[in-house]
Design a protein around this motif. Structure first.
Motif, mmCIF file in Angstrom:
data_model
loop_
_atom_site.group_PDB
_atom_site.id
_atom_site.type_symbol
_atom_site.label_atom_id
_atom_site.label_comp_id
_atom_site.label_asym_id
_atom_site.label_seq_id
_atom_site.Cartn_x
_atom_site.Cartn_y
_atom_site.Cartn_z
ATOM 1 N N PRO A 23 0.812 -1.227 0.000
ATOM 2 C CA PRO A 23 0.000 0.000 0.000
ATOM 3 C C PRO A 23 0.851 1.285 0.000
ATOM 4 O O PRO A 23 0.507 2.257 -0.648
ATOM 5 C CB PRO A 23 -0.823 -0.104 1.286
ATOM 6 C CG PRO A 23 -0.845 -1.565 1.594
ATOM 7 C CD PRO A 23 0.471 -2.109 1.110
ATOM 8 N N VAL A 24 1.960 1.263 0.702
ATOM 9 C CA VAL A 24 2.858 2.420 0.724
ATOM 10 C C VAL A 24 3.483 2.616 -0.654
ATOM 11 O O VAL A 24 3.535 3.738 -1.176
ATOM 12 C CB VAL A 24 3.974 2.249 1.790
ATOM 13 C CG1 VAL A 24 4.975 3.390 1.718
ATOM 14 C CG2 VAL A 24 3.373 2.150 3.178
ATOM 15 N N LEU A 25 3.939 1.539 -1.241
ATOM 16 C CA LEU A 25 4.536 1.624 -2.576
ATOM 17 C C LEU A 25 3.516 2.137 -3.584
ATOM 18 O O LEU A 25 3.832 3.018 -4.408
ATOM 19 C CB LEU A 25 5.079 0.264 -3.003
ATOM 20 C CG LEU A 25 6.220 -0.300 -2.157
ATOM 21 C CD1 LEU A 25 6.555 -1.718 -2.597
ATOM 22 C CD2 LEU A 25 7.445 0.587 -2.226
ATOM 23 N N ASP A 26 2.303 1.619 -3.517
ATOM 24 C CA ASP A 26 1.253 2.070 -4.428
ATOM 25 C C ASP A 26 1.002 3.571 -4.278
ATOM 26 O O ASP A 26 0.809 4.277 -5.263
ATOM 27 C CB ASP A 26 -0.049 1.309 -4.179
ATOM 28 C CG ASP A 26 0.010 -0.135 -4.635
ATOM 29 O OD1 ASP A 26 0.938 -0.506 -5.379
ATOM 30 O OD2 ASP A 26 -0.892 -0.900 -4.236
ATOM 31 N N LYS A 27 1.014 4.039 -3.049
ATOM 32 C CA LYS A 27 0.765 5.452 -2.769
ATOM 33 C C LYS A 27 1.753 6.360 -3.510
ATOM 34 O O LYS A 27 1.370 7.403 -4.031
ATOM 35 C CB LYS A 27 0.864 5.689 -1.260
ATOM 36 C CG LYS A 27 0.692 7.120 -0.826
ATOM 37 C CD LYS A 27 0.793 7.203 0.681
ATOM 38 C CE LYS A 27 0.747 8.629 1.171
ATOM 39 N NZ LYS A 27 0.845 8.687 2.651
ATOM 40 N N TYR A 28 3.005 5.938 -3.581
ATOM 41 C CA TYR A 28 4.032 6.788 -4.190
ATOM 42 C C TYR A 28 4.306 6.487 -5.651
ATOM 43 O O TYR A 28 4.755 7.372 -6.381
ATOM 44 C CB TYR A 28 5.333 6.722 -3.374
ATOM 45 C CG TYR A 28 5.160 7.429 -2.060
ATOM 46 C CD1 TYR A 28 5.246 8.806 -1.974
ATOM 47 C CD2 TYR A 28 4.815 6.714 -0.913
ATOM 48 C CE1 TYR A 28 5.027 9.467 -0.782
ATOM 49 C CE2 TYR A 28 4.598 7.370 0.288
ATOM 50 C CZ TYR A 28 4.712 8.748 0.338
ATOM 51 O OH TYR A 28 4.472 9.404 1.520
ATOM 52 N N PHE A 29 4.059 5.265 -6.077
ATOM 53 C CA PHE A 29 4.395 4.897 -7.456
ATOM 54 C C PHE A 29 3.198 4.942 -8.416
ATOM 55 O O PHE A 29 3.385 4.932 -9.612
ATOM 56 C CB PHE A 29 5.025 3.513 -7.512
ATOM 57 C CG PHE A 29 6.427 3.466 -7.007
ATOM 58 C CD1 PHE A 29 7.437 4.185 -7.623
ATOM 59 C CD2 PHE A 29 6.757 2.704 -5.893
ATOM 60 C CE1 PHE A 29 8.739 4.135 -7.171
ATOM 61 C CE2 PHE A 29 8.043 2.656 -5.414
ATOM 62 C CZ PHE A 29 9.053 3.380 -6.060
ATOM 63 N N ILE A 30 1.983 5.018 -7.894
ATOM 64 C CA ILE A 30 0.801 4.957 -8.746
ATOM 65 C C ILE A 30 0.773 6.096 -9.774
ATOM 66 O O ILE A 30 0.363 5.908 -10.909
ATOM 67 C CB ILE A 30 -0.502 4.929 -7.916
ATOM 68 C CG1 ILE A 30 -1.677 4.470 -8.762
ATOM 69 C CG2 ILE A 30 -0.803 6.262 -7.291
ATOM 70 C CD1 ILE A 30 -1.726 2.990 -8.948
ATOM 71 N N ASN A 31 1.259 7.255 -9.387
ATOM 72 C CA ASN A 31 1.266 8.405 -10.301
ATOM 73 C C ASN A 31 2.538 8.473 -11.141
ATOM 74 O O ASN A 31 2.684 9.401 -11.934
ATOM 75 C CB ASN A 31 1.106 9.698 -9.511
ATOM 76 C CG ASN A 31 -0.258 9.776 -8.845
ATOM 77 O OD1 ASN A 31 -1.239 9.328 -9.405
ATOM 78 N ND2 ASN A 31 -0.305 10.311 -7.648
ATOM 79 N N LEU A 32 3.443 7.534 -10.950
ATOM 80 C CA LEU A 32 4.698 7.519 -11.697
ATOM 81 C C LEU A 32 4.715 6.441 -12.765
ATOM 82 O O LEU A 32 5.770 5.995 -13.158
ATOM 83 C CB LEU A 32 5.879 7.289 -10.730
ATOM 84 C CG LEU A 32 6.101 8.367 -9.682
ATOM 85 C CD1 LEU A 32 7.211 7.955 -8.733
ATOM 86 C CD2 LEU A 32 6.423 9.697 -10.317
ATOM 87 N N ALA A 33 3.553 6.023 -13.198
ATOM 88 C CA ALA A 33 3.487 4.968 -14.224
ATOM 89 C C ALA A 33 4.302 5.389 -15.432
ATOM 90 O O ALA A 33 4.193 6.494 -15.932
ATOM 91 C CB ALA A 33 2.048 4.702 -14.615
ATOM 92 N N GLY A 34 5.149 4.447 -15.850
ATOM 93 C CA GLY A 34 5.990 4.812 -16.976
ATOM 94 C C GLY A 34 6.365 3.645 -17.816
ATOM 95 O O GLY A 34 6.142 2.528 -17.627
#
Length: 63
Positions: free
Chosen positions: A52-63
């Motif tokens: 959940p923590v990883l999703d919080k920070y990486f969800i908007n960094l899809a690349g």
């Protein structure tokens, strides 16, 4: 810098609050070209405990 932030995250992975703080700092330190490799590494190493923590920070960094 990538290896440095990996080392730090590994060392603080015992504590969710510290882990999240250092993850946030790491994302500000890394070059854009390093982010995808860092993301892959984080999910491989920490998704069992911190997805959940990883999703919080990486969800908007899809690349």
């Amino acid at each position: 810098m990538l290896e440095y932030v990996k080392t730090i995250l590994t060392k603080v992975s015992f504590d969710r609050r510290l882990f999240e703080k250092e993850l946030r700092k790491a994302l500000n330190l890394l070059m854009p070209a390093e982010i995808q490799e860092f993301k892959d590494w984080c999910y491989k190493k920490f998704s069992n405990n911190y997805e959940p923590v990883l999703d919080k920070y990486f969800i908007n960094l899809a690349g």
